[in-house]
Design a protein around this motif. Structure first.
Motif, PDB file in Angstrom:
ATOM      1  N   PHE A   1      12.016   9.568   4.051  1.00 16.18           N
ATOM      2  CA  PHE A   1      11.269   9.489   5.301  1.00 16.18           C
ATOM      3  C   PHE A   1      10.099  10.468   5.289  1.00 16.18           C
ATOM      4  O   PHE A   1       8.968  10.107   5.612  1.00 16.18           O
ATOM      5  N   MET A   2      10.375  11.708   4.899  1.00 13.66           N
ATOM      6  CA  MET A   2       9.333  12.748   4.873  1.00 13.66           C
ATOM      7  C   MET A   2       8.246  12.415   3.859  1.00 13.66           C
ATOM      8  O   MET A   2       7.063  12.624   4.117  1.00 13.66           O
ATOM      9  N   MET A   3       8.641  11.896   2.701  1.00 15.20           N
ATOM     10  CA  MET A   3       7.662  11.523   1.681  1.00 15.20           C
ATOM     11  C   MET A   3       6.746  10.414   2.206  1.00 15.20           C
ATOM     12  O   MET A   3       5.530  10.474   2.036  1.00 15.20           O
ATOM     13  N   CYS A   4       7.333   9.421   2.857  1.00 13.21           N
ATOM     14  CA  CYS A   4       6.531   8.330   3.430  1.00 13.21           C
ATOM     15  C   CYS A   4       5.569   8.868   4.478  1.00 13.21           C
ATOM     16  O   CYS A   4       4.382   8.516   4.485  1.00 13.21           O
TER      17      CYS A   4
ATOM     18  N   GLN B   1       0.827  -1.209   0.000  1.00  8.35           N
ATOM     19  CA  GLN B   1       0.000   0.000   0.000  1.00  8.35           C
ATOM     20  C   GLN B   1       0.861   1.258   0.000  1.00  8.35           C
ATOM     21  O   GLN B   1       0.529   2.240  -0.672  1.00  8.35           O
ATOM     22  N   LEU B   2       1.957   1.220   0.751  1.00  9.59           N
ATOM     23  CA  LEU B   2       2.870   2.358   0.757  1.00  9.59           C
ATOM     24  C   LEU B   2       3.449   2.570  -0.636  1.00  9.59           C
ATOM     25  O   LEU B   2       3.524   3.707  -1.117  1.00  9.59           O
ATOM     26  N   ALA B   3       3.843   1.486  -1.301  1.00  9.44           N
ATOM     27  CA  ALA B   3       4.388   1.590  -2.661  1.00  9.44           C
ATOM     28  C   ALA B   3       3.374   2.249  -3.593  1.00  9.44           C
ATOM     29  O   ALA B   3       3.730   3.113  -4.396  1.00  9.44           O
TER      30      ALA B   3
ATOM     31  N   ARG C   1       3.744   5.736  -5.555  1.00 11.44           N
ATOM     32  CA  ARG C   1       3.602   5.791  -7.020  1.00 11.44           C
ATOM     33  C   ARG C   1       2.628   6.886  -7.428  1.00 11.44           C
ATOM     34  O   ARG C   1       2.833   7.569  -8.428  1.00 11.44           O
ATOM     35  N   GLU C   2       1.565   7.067  -6.645  1.00 19.26           N
ATOM     36  CA  GLU C   2       0.590   8.132  -6.939  1.00 19.26           C
ATOM     37  C   GLU C   2       1.231   9.509  -6.886  1.00 19.26           C
ATOM     38  O   GLU C   2       0.742  10.444  -7.507  1.00 19.26           O
ATOM     39  N   ARG C   3       2.329   9.634  -6.154  1.00 17.53           N
ATOM     40  CA  ARG C   3       3.063  10.903  -6.047  1.00 17.53           C
ATOM     41  C   ARG C   3       4.268  10.956  -6.970  1.00 17.53           C
ATOM     42  O   ARG C   3       5.066  11.890  -6.915  1.00 17.53           O
ATOM     43  N   GLY C   4       4.444   9.915  -7.794  1.00 20.92           N
ATOM     44  CA  GLY C   4       5.518   9.932  -8.775  1.00 20.92           C
ATOM     45  C   GLY C   4       6.782   9.195  -8.387  1.00 20.92           C
ATOM     46  O   GLY C   4       7.733   9.167  -9.162  1.00 20.92           O
ATOM     47  N   ALA C   5       6.830   8.613  -7.204  1.00 19.40           N
ATOM     48  CA  ALA C   5       8.017   7.858  -6.773  1.00 19.40           C
ATOM     49  C   ALA C   5       7.863   6.409  -7.212  1.00 19.40           C
ATOM     50  O   ALA C   5       6.828   5.808  -6.998  1.00 19.40           O
ATOM     51  N   GLN C   6       8.877   5.865  -7.836  1.00 21.47           N
ATOM     52  CA  GLN C   6       8.825   4.485  -8.326  1.00 21.47           C
ATOM     53  C   GLN C   6       9.516   3.560  -7.339  1.00 21.47           C
ATOM     54  O   GLN C   6      10.719   3.326  -7.429  1.00 21.47           O
TER      55      GLN C   6
END
Length: 78
Positions: A62-65, A31-33, A37-42
């Motif tokens: 860390f901040m993105m998570c 779910q985190l992945a 991905r919805e924010r552009g991180a692969q």
């Protein structure tokens, strides 16, 4: 409090904070992945599991998570 030169102690704390917040919210690595991905991180589920397990991730990761799982405050007290 660990000595500043001992980065491994801080990495362990960051890892535990992240894992604790995921658990509190019932969010899996898959779910985190997806949220990342919805924010552009692969990031794959497996990559996340490895990265978090090592604890040697960047402050930006860390901040993105924290952001994508809805954490707005983090206590750094031991």
């Amino acid at each position: 409090m660990p000595e500043l030169a001992d980065a491994s102690a801080y990495e362990e704390r960051a890892k535990n904070i992240l894992k604790g917040e995921l658990k509190r919210r019932g969010i899996t690595y898959a779910q985190l992945a997806e949220k990342l991905r919805e924010r552009g991180a692969q990031e794959s589920e497996r990559n996340l599991a490895n990265k978090i397990s090592r604890g040697s991730f960047t402050a930006a990761f860390f901040m993105m998570c924290m952001d994508v799982i809805g954490v707005r405050q983090v206590s750094l007290e031991i």
